[in-house]
Design a protein around this motif. Structure first.
Motif, PDB file in Angstrom:
ATOM      1  N   ARG A   1       0.835  -1.196   0.000  1.00  0.00           N
ATOM      2  CA  ARG A   1       0.000   0.000   0.000  1.00  0.00           C
ATOM      3  C   ARG A   1       0.874   1.251   0.000  1.00  0.00           C
ATOM      4  O   ARG A   1       1.996   1.231   0.481  1.00  0.00           O
ATOM      5  CB  ARG A   1      -0.903   0.012   1.226  1.00  0.00           C
ATOM      6  CG  ARG A   1      -1.963  -1.081   1.233  1.00  0.00           C
ATOM      7  CD  ARG A   1      -2.848  -0.962   2.465  1.00  0.00           C
ATOM      8  NE  ARG A   1      -3.898  -1.971   2.474  1.00  0.00           N
ATOM      9  CZ  ARG A   1      -4.803  -2.083   3.430  1.00  0.00           C
ATOM     10  NH1 ARG A   1      -4.780  -1.232   4.468  1.00  0.00           N
ATOM     11  NH2 ARG A   1      -5.721  -3.031   3.382  1.00  0.00           N
ATOM     12  N   GLY A   2       0.305   2.335  -0.518  1.00  0.00           N
ATOM     13  CA  GLY A   2       0.997   3.616  -0.450  1.00  0.00           C
ATOM     14  C   GLY A   2       1.794   3.977  -1.673  1.00  0.00           C
ATOM     15  O   GLY A   2       2.514   4.980  -1.659  1.00  0.00           O
ATOM     16  N   LEU A   3       1.713   3.197  -2.739  1.00  0.00           N
ATOM     17  CA  LEU A   3       2.416   3.562  -3.968  1.00  0.00           C
ATOM     18  C   LEU A   3       1.757   4.782  -4.604  1.00  0.00           C
ATOM     19  O   LEU A   3       0.531   4.915  -4.593  1.00  0.00           O
ATOM     20  CB  LEU A   3       2.391   2.397  -4.960  1.00  0.00           C
ATOM     21  CG  LEU A   3       3.205   1.153  -4.584  1.00  0.00           C
ATOM     22  CD1 LEU A   3       2.842  -0.002  -5.513  1.00  0.00           C
ATOM     23  CD2 LEU A   3       4.696   1.447  -4.663  1.00  0.00           C
ATOM     24  N   GLN A   4       2.576   5.667  -5.146  1.00  0.00           N
ATOM     25  CA  GLN A   4       2.018   6.845  -5.815  1.00  0.00           C
ATOM     26  C   GLN A   4       1.206   6.423  -7.028  1.00  0.00           C
ATOM     27  O   GLN A   4       1.541   5.459  -7.715  1.00  0.00           O
ATOM     28  CB  GLN A   4       3.141   7.796  -6.261  1.00  0.00           C
ATOM     29  CG  GLN A   4       3.742   8.566  -5.125  1.00  0.00           C
ATOM     30  CD  GLN A   4       4.698   9.638  -5.616  1.00  0.00           C
ATOM     31  OE1 GLN A   4       5.245  10.365  -4.824  1.00  0.00           O
ATOM     32  NE2 GLN A   4       4.903   9.753  -6.908  1.00  0.00           N
ATOM     33  N   HIS A   5       0.166   7.184  -7.306  1.00  0.00           N
ATOM     34  CA  HIS A   5      -0.691   6.829  -8.439  1.00  0.00           C
ATOM     35  C   HIS A   5      -0.001   7.053  -9.769  1.00  0.00           C
ATOM     36  O   HIS A   5      -0.412   6.503 -10.789  1.00  0.00           O
ATOM     37  CB  HIS A   5      -1.990   7.647  -8.390  1.00  0.00           C
ATOM     38  CG  HIS A   5      -1.819   9.081  -8.770  1.00  0.00           C
ATOM     39  ND1 HIS A   5      -1.470  10.052  -7.859  1.00  0.00           N
ATOM     40  CD2 HIS A   5      -1.930   9.709  -9.975  1.00  0.00           C
ATOM     41  CE1 HIS A   5      -1.390  11.215  -8.478  1.00  0.00           C
ATOM     42  NE2 HIS A   5      -1.657  11.039  -9.757  1.00  0.00           N
TER      43      HIS A   5
END
Length: 371
Positions: free
Chosen positions: A53-57
């Motif tokens: 989780r938390g990857l940049q879009h």
């Protein structure tokens, strides 16, 4: 009053950033290392069982190799700017159902993929390279006029019995080595006018229909070694004649006629044919000729590639071939044979460390004397 104005200003700033698309919260999951403004995420070798989780879009590079991923849902479809995806060395049995159409490069080698459906590859107009090597693929379905940008397709070390049909028509390189291929259906290769390299070594071909390669007008290199050619049968004549007359370089001529066939590359020594290459397992070496104990496809190249770049190396006997005792069977593990260390070490590599030791001892003695 001041607090209300601050909140109002913050709201309008967020609204403006959303409209212009110019503000991105720079974040990187704790299990990954990121660079390039957090748009390049390396999440390899982290023991992951799901997408972090938390990857940049707006990430453009994502490395998920060397993990324990078994299933990936449609989460990757949200990353509309993703260019390169590495899923190698996991436990996937199928590709993720939804992948971004922005992808240029997909690596999914060393998994447990069994088949590739037409929906897995449809509409990937931007894809240029597809590596599905070292899997358990027996069937793959391509749709006509899709994958128009794909130049390189690696299907080596799988379980194909016949060459896939409807392959992307703009392909320049196809690797089907180390499979169980016994036939090429008529017309399977007719729509590949830009194909330059075709690797078919280490399969189960005993003969091939005459004219099967005739439509490959751009072909420069083909490998046919390490196949059980039925050299006593009459139907072998067609492939033998083609191998002698083609303008392409044929590495591993059928029936041990010579190591390299083709009108442009007749490799003979004093008029006598040499032992045929690519009928045995090759060493893995780097560009300096050094061997490796472990498999690292990003840092190694096959002897065949070295030969293509420097054919004189083969003629001077600098390339080494190791005996192959492995036979293919359907029940056999599809993992590749680990590379073997090259036996020769240059004198320069041995002498240099010794000179450094002598110099260091001399300096120590000089310092001790002066004290």
């Amino acid at each position: 009053m001041t607090r209300a104005l601050t909140m109002l200003a913050s709201f309008f700033l967020l609204l403006l950033c959303g409209l212009l698309g110019g503000c991105v919260l720079s974040v990187c999951p704790s299990v990954c290392s990121c660079s390039g403004g957090h748009r390049d995420a390396d999440c390899s070798s982290r023991g992951l069982t799901k997408l972090p989780r938390g990857l940049q879009h707006n990430i453009r590079f994502l490395n998920l190799s060397f993990n324990s991923l078994q299933v990936l849902g449609g989460e990757l479809g949200h990353y509309a700017q993703l260019r390169s995806l590495d899923l190698s060395f996991n436990h996937l049995e199928s590709l993720p159902p939804v992948l971004p159409r922005s992808l240029w490069d997909i690596k999914a080698s060393w998994n447990h993929l069994r088949s590739l459906d037409k929906n897995d590859t449809a509409f990937h107009w931007n894809l240029k390279q597809l590596d599905l090597s070292h899997n358990e693929l027996e069937r793959i379905v391509f749709i006509n006029n899709t994958l128009l940008s794909v130049k390189s397709l690696n299907l080596s070390h799988n379980r194909f019995w016949t060459v896939p049909t409807n392959m992307p028509q703009n392909l320049e390189s196809i690797d089907l080595s180390f499979n169980y291929l016994v036939q090429i259906l008529p017309g399977s290769l007719d729509r590949l006018p830009r194909l330059v390299k075709l690797y078919l070594h280490a399969n189960h071909f005993s003969s091939l229909t005459g004219g099967v390669f005739d439509k490959l007008t751009a072909l420069e290199t083909i490998t046919l070694g390490d196949n059980p050619w039925a050299c006593e049968e009459e139907n072998i004549t067609g492939i033998l004649q083609w191998a002698e007359k083609t303008g392409a370089t044929v590495l591993g001529c059928p029936c041990f006629t010579r190591p390299v066939c083709g009108q442009n590359h007749l490799a003979t020594r004093d008029g006598e044919p040499e032992p045929a290459p690519l009928t045995e397992e090759t060493l893995w070496v780097n560009s300096r000729g050094e061997g490796y104990d472990d498999v690292s496809t990003s840092r190694t190249i096959m002897v065949t590639s070295t030969y293509e770049e420097n054919p004189s190396l083969y003629q001077t006997g600098l390339l080494v071939w190791t005996s192959s005792t492995k036979s293919h069977s359907v029940s056999e593990d599809t993992s590749t044979v680990k590379p073997k260390m090259a036996s020769s070490v240059s004198n320069a590599q041995t002498v240099e460390p010794q000179m450094k030791i002598v110099t260091l001892n001399f300096l120590l003695c000089t310092i001790a004397t002066s004290m």
